[in-house]
Design a protein around this motif. Structure first.
Motif, PDB file in Angstrom:
ATOM      1  N   ARG A  50    -110.005 -89.261  21.391  1.00  0.00           N
ATOM      2  CA  ARG A  50    -110.624 -89.084  20.300  1.00  0.00           C
ATOM      3  C   ARG A  50    -111.809 -90.126  19.849  1.00  0.00           C
ATOM      4  O   ARG A  50    -112.858 -89.570  19.181  1.00  0.00           O
ATOM      5  N   ALA A  53    -114.893 -88.719  21.657  1.00  0.00           N
ATOM      6  CA  ALA A  53    -115.571 -87.588  21.079  1.00  0.00           C
ATOM      7  C   ALA A  53    -115.836 -87.654  19.762  1.00  0.00           C
ATOM      8  O   ALA A  53    -116.826 -86.789  19.393  1.00  0.00           O
ATOM      9  N   ASP A  57    -120.728 -85.203  20.815  1.00  0.00           N
ATOM     10  CA  ASP A  57    -120.542 -83.897  20.638  1.00  0.00           C
ATOM     11  C   ASP A  57    -120.434 -82.753  21.499  1.00  0.00           C
ATOM     12  O   ASP A  57    -119.920 -81.574  21.609  1.00  0.00           O
ATOM     13  N   ILE A  59    -118.133 -83.265  23.871  1.00  0.00           N
ATOM     14  CA  ILE A  59    -116.638 -83.474  24.314  1.00  0.00           C
ATOM     15  C   ILE A  59    -115.898 -82.530  23.422  1.00  0.00           C
ATOM     16  O   ILE A  59    -115.833 -82.634  21.999  1.00  0.00           O
ATOM     17  N   ARG A  60    -115.138 -81.631  23.697  1.00  0.00           N
ATOM     18  CA  ARG A  60    -114.079 -80.751  23.099  1.00  0.00           C
ATOM     19  C   ARG A  60    -112.664 -81.121  23.503  1.00  0.00           C
ATOM     20  O   ARG A  60    -112.310 -80.895  24.550  1.00  0.00           O
ATOM     21  N   LEU A  61    -111.786 -81.421  22.441  1.00  0.00           N
ATOM     22  CA  LEU A  61    -110.488 -81.765  22.728  1.00  0.00           C
ATOM     23  C   LEU A  61    -109.478 -80.847  22.490  1.00  0.00           C
ATOM     24  O   LEU A  61    -109.474 -80.092  21.562  1.00  0.00           O
TER      25      LEU A  61
END
Length: 278
Positions: A50, A53, A57, A59-61
Motif C-alpha cells: 500500500r 502504491a 500509479d 501499481i494496482r493492488l
C-alpha cells in the motif's frame, strides 16, 4: 494503452517485496502496469504494498480475504488484467528483475512471432542476496520443446507471455507444486512454443520458505504424473525422456535434502564456475 501486465502474487514476503516491486518500477521498458495480490499474508506485506502504491500509479493492488494459494492467486491476477494487455509477465515477490528484463523479452517476442512465451537465465541468490550461481535453460523453441520431459525448461517467475496463450488454455490448474509445468505441457500439445533469452535477467532467491522446498516430494510426484501423461504422445516421446522419467521415480526413495542437493548440483552452475566460463 499499456503493453505489459506484470503479475505478482505475494504471501508473507514482507522482507523482500519492497525490493521486488522496486526492481519492476526501475525497468527500462516503462509501458506496464504491476498487479500485485496479497494472498492472506500474516506479516506486513500488505502495508508495504500500500505504501509503494501510494507513490506510483503503475501499481494496482488486490487482496485475498484468506490464503488461497499461488494457483488461485495467479488466476485472479490474470482475470484482473483481462484482455487489456497483449503481454503478461510473471514476477515473484522475493526476486529481483534486472532493469533490462522486460525490454529484452518484449523485443524478443516482437522479433519472434512464432514464440508465445519467453524466459531467461537466472542468477541464484540466497536470502541475504548473496550470489550462489547461475541457472541456464534451453534457448531456442526447438531446444525447449525437446527438453519438456527432461524437467521444466522454463523459469516460471521470469516469463513474459502473450496473453492469448493464457486465454486459450484457460489459465492454471490446481496441480500441486507444478501448476506452471502443467500449463507448459498443455500449451505445447496445443501448438504453442517457448524460448529463453540466453542472458541473466532475473535474480532468483532461494530460501527455506519456498513452497517447493517445503513440499519437495509431492511436487516431484506431480511432475512425474504429468510426464507420464505426455511421455508416449506424438511429438513428446524420446529415449532420454523415458530414462529421465524412471530416474525421477528412483529419486522418490531418497531423503528430501538429498534430492534438493542433487537438483542444485545438476541445474545450477556455481558462481565461480560461471565466472571462469564467462
Amino acid at each position: 494503452m499499456p503493453e505489459i501486465a506484470v503479475l505478482m502474487p505475494v504471501h508473507n514476503a514482507g522482507r523482500f517485496v519492497a525490493a521486488a516491486v522496486a526492481s519492476v518500477l526501475r525497468q527500462s521498458f516503462r509501458d506496464f502496469v504491476l498487479f500485485a495480490c496479497d494472498d492472506g499474508s500474516s506479516d506486513d506485506s500488505w502495508d508495504v504494498l500500500r505504501e509503494m502504491a501510494g507513490v506510483d500509479d503503475r501499481i494496482r493492488l488486490l487482496r485475498n480475504p484468506r490464503n488461497l494459494g499461488v494457483t488461485a492467486t495467479l488466476n485472479r491476477l490474470w482475470r484482473e488484467a483481462g484482455e487489456e494487455f497483449p503481454f503478461c509477465a510473471r514476477m515473484d515477490a522475493d526476486d529481483i528483475a534486472l532493469p533490462e528484463r522486460l525490454e529484452m523479452q518484449h523485443n524478443y517476442l516482437l522479433e519472434h512471432p512464432e514464440v508465445h512465451a519467453v524466459g531467461c537465465f537466472l542468477e541464484m541468490i540466497d536470502e541475504t542476496g548473496r550470489p550462489i550461481g547461475c541457472r541456464r535453460y534451453p534457448e531456442t523453441a526447438a531446444e525447449v520443446h525437446r527438453s519438456l520431459l527432461l524437467g521444466n525448461p522454463l523459469p516460471h517467475p521470469a516469463l513474459l507471455l502473450r496473453s492469448e496463450l493464457y486465454r486459450k488454455m484457460e489459465g492454471y490448474r490446481p496441480v500441486h507444486g507444478a501448476e506452471d509445468y502443467d500449463l507448459w505441457l498443455r500449451s505445447a500439445a496445443a501448438g504453442f512454443r517457448f524460448a529463453n533469452v540466453p542472458r541473466v535477467l532475473l535474480r532468483y532467491r532461494v530460501s527455506a520458505g519456498q513452497v517447493k522446498q517445503r513440499s519437495l516430494k509431492p511436487t516431484l510426484r506431480s511432475t512425474l504424473r504429468l510426464q507420464r501423461r505426455y511421455l508416449f504422445r506424438s511429438g513428446f516421446f524420446s529415449l532420454p525422456a523415458l530414462f529421465h522419467y524412471f530416474a525421477g521415480n528412483l529419486l522418490l526413495l531418497l531423503p528430501d535434502r538429498w534430492i534438493m542437493r542433487l537438483f542444485m548440483r545438476l541445474t545450477v552452475r556455481r558462481k565461480e564456475e560461471a565466472e571462469r566460463q564467462a
